[in-house]
Design an enzyme around this catalytic site. Structure first.
Site, PDB file in Angstrom:
ATOM      1  CB  SER A  22      -0.944   0.006   1.205  1.00 19.93           C
ATOM      2  OG  SER A  22      -0.200  -0.135   2.402  1.00 19.93           O
ATOM      3  CG  ASN A 110      -4.119  -4.439  12.890  1.00 15.94           C
ATOM      4  OD1 ASN A 110      -3.476  -4.430  11.841  1.00 15.94           O
ATOM      5  ND2 ASN A 110      -4.527  -5.564  13.468  1.00 15.94           N
ATOM      6  CB  THR A 155     -40.839  25.833  -9.635  1.00 19.93           C
ATOM      7  OG1 THR A 155     -41.981  26.252 -10.363  1.00 19.93           O
ATOM      8  CG2 THR A 155     -40.567  26.822  -8.502  1.00 19.93           C
ATOM      9  CG  HIS A 156     -42.151  22.240 -12.052  1.00 14.23           C
ATOM     10  ND1 HIS A 156     -42.418  20.978 -11.585  1.00 14.23           N
ATOM     11  CD2 HIS A 156     -42.770  23.092 -11.187  1.00 14.23           C
ATOM     12  CE1 HIS A 156     -43.178  21.046 -10.513  1.00 14.23           C
ATOM     13  NE2 HIS A 156     -43.404  22.318 -10.239  1.00 14.23           N
ATOM     14  CB  SER A 277     -14.562  23.700 -30.524  1.00 15.65           C
ATOM     15  OG  SER A 277     -14.569  22.844 -31.651  1.00 15.65           O
ATOM     16  CE  LYS A 283     -19.595  25.113 -28.732  1.00 15.53           C
ATOM     17  NZ  LYS A 283     -19.553  23.640 -28.870  1.00 15.53           N
ATOM     18  CG  ASN A 285     -16.977  24.197 -25.726  1.00 13.92           C
ATOM     19  OD1 ASN A 285     -18.035  24.665 -26.143  1.00 13.92           O
ATOM     20  ND2 ASN A 285     -16.158  23.506 -26.478  1.00 13.92           N
ATOM     21  CD  GLU A 290     -18.897  20.852 -20.726  1.00 17.78           C
ATOM     22  OE1 GLU A 290     -19.719  20.451 -21.556  1.00 17.78           O
ATOM     23  OE2 GLU A 290     -17.800  21.328 -21.056  1.00 17.78           O
ATOM     24  CE1 TYR A 317      -6.222  -3.294   8.986  1.00 17.28           C
ATOM     25  CE2 TYR A 317      -5.451  -5.557   8.737  1.00 17.28           C
ATOM     26  CZ  TYR A 317      -5.520  -4.257   8.274  1.00 17.28           C
ATOM     27  OH  TYR A 317      -4.909  -3.919   7.093  1.00 17.28           O
ATOM     28  CD  GLN A 322      -2.996  -2.379   2.058  1.00 22.13           C
ATOM     29  OE1 GLN A 322      -2.314  -2.654   3.042  1.00 22.13           O
ATOM     30  NE2 GLN A 322      -2.737  -2.854   0.872  1.00 22.13           N
TER      31      GLN A 322
END
Ligand code: ARG
Length: 467
Positions: A22, A110, A155-156, A277, A283, A285, A290, A317, A322
């Protein structure tokens, strides 16, 4: 030397050996491993296991390891270390000789991993709360700068009523302040110290657990060694709090994407946080937004992964534990990277107030206020609703708004309409009418900004007190 090879006759399969390590990810815990090891070493000295000289050389060795790690990342490229605990032991022995092996007296990995991970989560919480304070502060600034600018509320996703732009922004501030609160709750419950719990049944050396806990800034030692060595509730709470924060950020991102589209055009995307783009020259963006929306999905995945690892584990444990580390690191790092970017974006986004205002002028945003006008003149609410519904129908036929209907047409619907009706459904009047705490009346919004600032200030003070 391995930490456990005595009873083995054969060496590990090379592929298994690599696969089970690890250190590749728990090297992040080095700082906490060193802190906790220092506390353990001092307790060993008090318990008579270490001499004063042993203690000094162990503490100096630990310090040296931390220094070397800070000086060169290559120091952490160790193909042999099984995990961060093994790494520290190895390095300590290299630095101070056999006395380094004494550090592990009376303790188990542990309890160490349980302690290190708590320290990591606690530090991450403090950083995240500081970042949330920054973000909320910038949002409050933008709310304040927006003054009395208005926009439609939906709303909606249909135009509903007008609100101040500031009121809209403060909605996000409330979400993020709740996130900061949840992280504080998680910090409080998680701030207990597993050291002294041993492998499963408690240390076999009389360690002063309270002193160890206090020296690491924990409120107290954990109460049960079986629980302490296998409990990852703090991690689950933490990542779930982050997953809710991620949900909030994702909702925010989605709304900003929507509002930046030409169809709304309420906001202008800041160029330093947008991309073009490779194909379409026109463009711009919303990549930051996103990616926030996308990366938030992964944080929800981290929360699910953690609970899934835990749900089948008998006490105490198990090596499965891990697997609880990476989702914690991934979620914490995702949000620690995201929040300052979101704050930067919020600072530089452009609000198109004129366009927002224009959008408040159509779509009957004043219809509810119009019905309230009738209610205040004694018309029962349900009937008032019906009358204004009919007025809206008339408008749709004539392609106009309520304020453009002549009084006689309105009076044909109800004698309760008077000349003052028009005054009561102007944008300013509609906004001012929402005059309750938490409402969008300009004075209420100014008050809400002040209250948000106070909340942000006390958040900052709490973060500061923990620093
Ligand atoms: N790397 C291990 C973990 O993250 C440390 C604890 C190992 N304990 C053990 N009994 N093998 O969980």
């Amino acid at each position: 030397m391995k930490m456990w090879s005595g009873r083995f006759r054969q060496s590990l399969d090379a592929e298994f050996e690599r696969w089970q390590r690890s250190f590749g990810f728990d090297k992040r815990l080095l700082k906490y491993e060193i802190e906790a090891s220092g506390a353990h070493a001092r307790a060993l000295k008090s318990a008579g296991v270490l001499s004063a000289d042993d203690l000094i050389s162990i503490l100096e060795g630990l310090q040296q390891i931390e220094k070397q790690a800070a000086a060169s990342p290559a120091f952490l490229e160790d193909e042999e270390a099984e995990d961060v605990h093994h790494f520290v032991e190895k390095q300590l022995v290299t630095l101070i000789g056999e006395a380094g092996y004494k550090l592990h007296s009376g303790r188990s990995r542990n309890e160490q991993i349980a302690t290190d991970l708590r320290l990591y989560v606690r530090a991450a919480i403090d950083q995240l709360r500081a970042e949330l304070a920054e973000l909320c502060d910038v949002m409050a600034d933008r709310a304040e700068q927006s003054a009395d600018a208005a926009m439609p509320a939906y709303t909606h996703l249909q135009r509903a009523e007008p609100v101040l732009v500031g009121h809209w922004l403060l909605a996000y501030v409330q979400m993020f302040l709740r996130d900061a609160g949840r992280l504080a709750d998680c910090r409080k419950r998680g701030n207990v110290c597993p050291l002294g719990s041993g492998a499963v049944a408690g240390a076999t050396v009389p360690l002063d657990r309270t002193t160890m806990a206090e020296s690491l800034g924990f409120d107290r030692p954990t109460a049960n060694s079986l629980d302490a060595t296998s409990d990852r509730d703090f991690a689950i709470e933490f990542v779930n709090a982050l997953s809710l924060l991620a949900v909030h950020l994702s909702r925010w991102a989605e709304e900003m994407i929507l509002f930046s589209s030409q169809e709304y055009a309420f906001i202008g995307l800041p160029e330093p946080y947008s991309t073009g783009s490779s194909a379409m020259p026109q463009k711009k963006n919303p990549d930051l937004l996103e990616l926030v929306r996308g990366k938030s999905g992964r944080v929800l995945g981290n929360a699910t992964a953690l609970s899934a690892v835990l749900k089948g584990l008998p006490l105490a444990y198990n090596k499965d534990l891990q697997e609880t580390q990476e989702p914690v690191f991934a979620a914490a790092e995702a949000l620690l990277q995201m929040l300052p970017l979101v704050t930067g974006w919020m600072k530089s986004v452009v609000f198109h107030f004129a366009r927002m205002l224009e959008s408040t002028q159509s779509g009957f945003l004043n219809a509810w206020a119009a019905a309230t006008y009738l209610v205040q003149r004694g018309v029962p609410s349900r009937l008032a609703h019906e009358k204004i519904g009919k007025a809206v129908q008339m408008c749709l036929e004539r392609n106009c708004e309520l304020q453009q209907l002549p009084l006689e047409s309105l009076r044909a619907l109800s004698p309760a309409f008077g000349e003052d009706f028009y005054q009561s459904i102007t944008l300013a009047a509609v906004l001012a009418a929402h005059d309750v705490p938490g409402g969008t009346a300009p004075a209420r919004v100014r008050q809400a900004i002040r209250m948000a600032r106070e909340q942000i200030e006390s958040l900052r003070e709490e973060v500061h007190a923990h620093a």
